[in-house]
Design an enzyme around this catalytic site. Structure first.
Site, PDB file in Angstrom:
ATOM      1  N   ASN A   9       0.856  -1.189   0.000  1.00 36.32           N
ATOM      2  CA  ASN A   9       0.000   0.000   0.000  1.00 36.32           C
ATOM      3  C   ASN A   9       0.897   1.246   0.000  1.00 36.32           C
ATOM      4  O   ASN A   9       1.709   1.442   0.902  1.00 36.32           O
ATOM      5  CB  ASN A   9      -0.898  -0.039   1.246  1.00 36.32           C
ATOM      6  CG  ASN A   9      -1.832   1.141   1.302  1.00 36.32           C
ATOM      7  OD1 ASN A   9      -1.425   2.277   1.068  1.00 36.32           O
ATOM      8  ND2 ASN A   9      -3.081   0.907   1.626  1.00 36.32           N
ATOM      9  N   HIS A  12       0.956   6.225   1.911  1.00 31.76           N
ATOM     10  CA  HIS A  12       1.699   7.178   2.747  1.00 31.76           C
ATOM     11  C   HIS A  12       2.876   7.840   2.048  1.00 31.76           C
ATOM     12  O   HIS A  12       3.418   8.823   2.542  1.00 31.76           O
ATOM     13  CB  HIS A  12       2.083   6.537   4.076  1.00 31.76           C
ATOM     14  CG  HIS A  12       0.859   6.360   4.923  1.00 31.76           C
ATOM     15  ND1 HIS A  12      -0.128   7.310   4.975  1.00 31.76           N
ATOM     16  CD2 HIS A  12       0.425   5.338   5.691  1.00 31.76           C
ATOM     17  CE1 HIS A  12      -1.102   6.893   5.752  1.00 31.76           C
ATOM     18  NE2 HIS A  12      -0.803   5.695   6.187  1.00 31.76           N
ATOM     19  N   HIS A  45      -5.443   3.723  -1.947  1.00 31.72           N
ATOM     20  CA  HIS A  45      -6.783   4.050  -1.427  1.00 31.72           C
ATOM     21  C   HIS A  45      -7.113   5.475  -1.840  1.00 31.72           C
ATOM     22  O   HIS A  45      -6.464   6.413  -1.395  1.00 31.72           O
ATOM     23  CB  HIS A  45      -6.736   3.924   0.108  1.00 31.72           C
ATOM     24  CG  HIS A  45      -8.065   4.150   0.786  1.00 31.72           C
ATOM     25  ND1 HIS A  45      -8.215   4.004   2.140  1.00 31.72           N
ATOM     26  CD2 HIS A  45      -9.279   4.503   0.299  1.00 31.72           C
ATOM     27  CE1 HIS A  45      -9.486   4.256   2.457  1.00 31.72           C
ATOM     28  NE2 HIS A  45     -10.139   4.575   1.369  1.00 31.72           N
ATOM     29  N   ARG A  47      -9.261   8.276  -1.197  1.00 33.83           N
ATOM     30  CA  ARG A  47     -10.206   8.687  -0.160  1.00 33.83           C
ATOM     31  C   ARG A  47     -11.090   9.812  -0.684  1.00 33.83           C
ATOM     32  O   ARG A  47     -10.699  10.555  -1.583  1.00 33.83           O
ATOM     33  CB  ARG A  47      -9.446   9.135   1.098  1.00 33.83           C
ATOM     34  CG  ARG A  47      -8.681   8.002   1.761  1.00 33.83           C
ATOM     35  CD  ARG A  47      -8.156   8.456   3.103  1.00 33.83           C
ATOM     36  NE  ARG A  47      -9.253   8.724   4.009  1.00 33.83           N
ATOM     37  CZ  ARG A  47      -9.619   7.917   5.007  1.00 33.83           C
ATOM     38  NH1 ARG A  47      -8.973   6.799   5.239  1.00 33.83           N
ATOM     39  NH2 ARG A  47     -10.623   8.230   5.784  1.00 33.83           N
ATOM     40  N   ARG A  51      -6.907  12.963   0.532  1.00 33.82           N
ATOM     41  CA  ARG A  51      -5.812  13.420   1.396  1.00 33.82           C
ATOM     42  C   ARG A  51      -4.448  12.822   1.025  1.00 33.82           C
ATOM     43  O   ARG A  51      -3.430  13.341   1.400  1.00 33.82           O
ATOM     44  CB  ARG A  51      -6.119  13.156   2.869  1.00 33.82           C
ATOM     45  CG  ARG A  51      -5.987  11.723   3.285  1.00 33.82           C
ATOM     46  CD  ARG A  51      -6.095  11.578   4.774  1.00 33.82           C
ATOM     47  NE  ARG A  51      -7.457  11.764   5.237  1.00 33.82           N
ATOM     48  CZ  ARG A  51      -7.962  11.129   6.296  1.00 33.82           C
ATOM     49  NH1 ARG A  51      -7.207  10.328   7.004  1.00 33.82           N
ATOM     50  NH2 ARG A  51      -9.217  11.303   6.657  1.00 33.82           N
ATOM     51  N   GLU A  72      -8.469   0.625  -3.283  1.00 29.90           N
ATOM     52  CA  GLU A  72      -9.306   0.605  -2.076  1.00 29.90           C
ATOM     53  C   GLU A  72     -10.244   1.787  -2.151  1.00 29.90           C
ATOM     54  O   GLU A  72      -9.809   2.905  -2.449  1.00 29.90           O
ATOM     55  CB  GLU A  72      -8.397   0.818  -0.867  1.00 29.90           C
ATOM     56  CG  GLU A  72      -8.296  -0.353   0.047  1.00 29.90           C
ATOM     57  CD  GLU A  72      -7.433   0.023   1.230  1.00 29.90           C
ATOM     58  OE1 GLU A  72      -7.786   0.965   1.951  1.00 29.90           O
ATOM     59  OE2 GLU A  72      -6.388  -0.610   1.400  1.00 29.90           O
ATOM     60  N   THR A 103      -8.533   3.729   8.085  1.00 23.43           N
ATOM     61  CA  THR A 103      -9.733   2.894   8.112  1.00 23.43           C
ATOM     62  C   THR A 103      -9.900   2.302   9.509  1.00 23.43           C
ATOM     63  O   THR A 103      -8.979   1.698  10.040  1.00 23.43           O
ATOM     64  CB  THR A 103      -9.606   1.756   7.069  1.00 23.43           C
ATOM     65  OG1 THR A 103      -9.162   2.327   5.841  1.00 23.43           O
ATOM     66  CG2 THR A 103     -10.927   1.059   6.858  1.00 23.43           C
ATOM     67  N   GLU A 153     -10.904  -9.381   2.686  1.00 25.68           N
ATOM     68  CA  GLU A 153      -9.655  -8.983   3.339  1.00 25.68           C
ATOM     69  C   GLU A 153      -9.998  -8.878   4.819  1.00 25.68           C
ATOM     70  O   GLU A 153     -10.836  -8.062   5.223  1.00 25.68           O
ATOM     71  CB  GLU A 153      -9.145  -7.642   2.804  1.00 25.68           C
ATOM     72  CG  GLU A 153      -7.851  -7.246   3.511  1.00 25.68           C
ATOM     73  CD  GLU A 153      -7.225  -5.969   2.967  1.00 25.68           C
ATOM     74  OE1 GLU A 153      -7.438  -5.623   1.791  1.00 25.68           O
ATOM     75  OE2 GLU A 153      -6.516  -5.315   3.752  1.00 25.68           O
ATOM     76  N   HIS A 193      -3.935  -4.598   7.635  1.00 31.51           N
ATOM     77  CA  HIS A 193      -4.129  -3.443   8.506  1.00 31.51           C
ATOM     78  C   HIS A 193      -3.288  -3.590   9.769  1.00 31.51           C
ATOM     79  O   HIS A 193      -3.458  -4.538  10.519  1.00 31.51           O
ATOM     80  CB  HIS A 193      -5.602  -3.201   8.887  1.00 31.51           C
ATOM     81  CG  HIS A 193      -5.855  -1.737   9.075  1.00 31.51           C
ATOM     82  ND1 HIS A 193      -5.605  -1.081  10.258  1.00 31.51           N
ATOM     83  CD2 HIS A 193      -6.271  -0.780   8.208  1.00 31.51           C
ATOM     84  CE1 HIS A 193      -5.874   0.193  10.120  1.00 31.51           C
ATOM     85  NE2 HIS A 193      -6.274   0.417   8.878  1.00 31.51           N
TER      86      HIS A 193
HETATM   87  N1  PXP Z   1      -6.011  -2.937   4.174  1.00 35.56           N
HETATM   88  C1  PXP Z   1      -6.933  -1.957   4.237  1.00 35.56           C
HETATM   89  C2  PXP Z   1      -8.328  -2.273   3.853  1.00 35.56           C
HETATM   90  C3  PXP Z   1      -6.578  -0.646   4.623  1.00 35.56           C
HETATM   91  O1  PXP Z   1      -7.500   0.318   4.659  1.00 35.56           O
HETATM   92  C4  PXP Z   1      -5.222  -0.379   4.925  1.00 35.56           C
HETATM   93  C5  PXP Z   1      -4.811   1.002   5.283  1.00 35.56           C
HETATM   94  O2  PXP Z   1      -5.053   1.869   4.242  1.00 35.56           O
HETATM   95  C6  PXP Z   1      -4.301  -1.435   4.838  1.00 35.56           C
HETATM   96  C7  PXP Z   1      -4.727  -2.707   4.485  1.00 35.56           C
HETATM   97  C8  PXP Z   1      -2.868  -1.235   5.151  1.00 35.56           C
HETATM   98  O3  PXP Z   1      -2.744  -0.947   6.504  1.00 35.56           O
HETATM   99  P1  PXP Z   1      -1.362  -0.457   7.070  1.00 35.56           P
HETATM  100  O4  PXP Z   1      -1.051   0.835   6.397  1.00 35.56           O
HETATM  101  O5  PXP Z   1      -1.621  -0.319   8.533  1.00 35.56           O
HETATM  102  O6  PXP Z   1      -0.356  -1.525   6.737  1.00 35.56           O
END
Ligand code: PXP
Length: 240
Positions: A9, A12, A45, A47, A51, A72, A103, A153, A193
């Site tokens: 992901n 960030h 993702h 949003r 952001r 996402e 999330t 997931e 997550h």
């Molecule tokens: N899965 C989902 C559905 C999420 O919303 C996120 C965070 O955007 C992640 C996985 C990844 O989580 P993390 O950034 O804590 O590894």
């Protein structure tokens, strides 16, 4: 040798860019490096408040990602239109609350069954696979199968933030049971997550889980060791 697949992901990386509204760092570059380091997919993702990831990112990611692009998104009409425009390989439906930092929990598929079913159908008709982010509760797994999704997931947040070994074990059991039921119902099983380099191994040991989505821990580590190395180190931990 068997591996759990790794979806990286890259949100960030975009968070840092948006802090200054500059061009750097570019999440597209992070995606390409992640793939070179062995990632099996890239997750972004979009949003509602934009952001971090922007539509411009999705457009270029769609043209450049060679593995699998997972978008996402909240289950809204706006997001469905965007998904139909960019055609990611997969959409993951997640709940979204405007003020949340990240999330906060899984989608309540039981409660939103009718809306979710329609969205799943529209996305699948366009050739997009659909995964739904749910808490590890058996009724949510069953509802996910009923609405016709391809995958779940499992939200690993409660496991990752468990405050005692007993609670952690309990949460791990919930994840294991949800994974087993989903596999029995013919769903692909993903999880994610708040997973990091220290807590990911017990999740890897659950045989039904075929893919993990990890973002924050990898981006944070990348600051100190570089993106390539951070993905590589995580990939090594996903060996079975
Ligand atoms: N899965 C989902 C559905 C999420 O919303 C996120 C965070 O955007 C992640 C996985 C990844 O989580 P993390 O950034 O804590 O590894």
């Amino acid at each position: 040798m068997a591996w759990v697949k790794l979806g990286v992901n890259i949100d960030h990386v975009a968070t840092l860019r948006q802090a200054r509204r500059e061009r750097d760092p570019d999440p597209v570059l992070a995606a390409l490096i992640a793939e070179q380091a062995g990632a099996d997919g890239v997750t972004a993702h979009l949003r509602m408040d934009r952001r971090h990831i922007q539509e411009r990112d999705l457009e270029i990611l769609r043209q450049t990602v060679k593995t699998r692009l997972n978008l996402e998104m909240a289950p809204t009409q706006e997001m469905v239109q965007i998904a139909l425009r960019f055609k990611p390989d997969q959409c993951t439906l997640v709940p979204e609350r405007p003020e949340e930092v990240t999330t906060e929990g899984g989608l309540d598929v039981v409660f939103h069954q009718d809306v979710v079913r329609r969205i799943v159908q529209r996305l699948q008709d366009a050739g997009i696979e659909v995964s739904i982010f749910i808490d590890p509760q058996l009724e949510q797994v069953r509802a996910t199968q009923r609405v016709g999704a391809n995958a779940i997931e499992i939200n690993t947040n409660a496991y990752a933030h468990a405050t005692s070994p007993e609670i952690r074990k309990q949460e791990l059991d919930h994840i294991r049971q949800a994974a087993q039921m989903a596999a029995r119902l013919g769903l692909r099983v993903l999880a994610g997550h708040a997973l990091n380099y220290h807590n990911v191994r017990p999740i890897v040991e659950i045989p039904e889980i075929e893919e993990l989505n990890i973002g924050h821990a990898i981006v944070a580590r990348a600051l100190f060791v570089g993106f390539f190395e951070a993905v590589r180190e995580m990939k090594r931990l996903l060996e079975r």
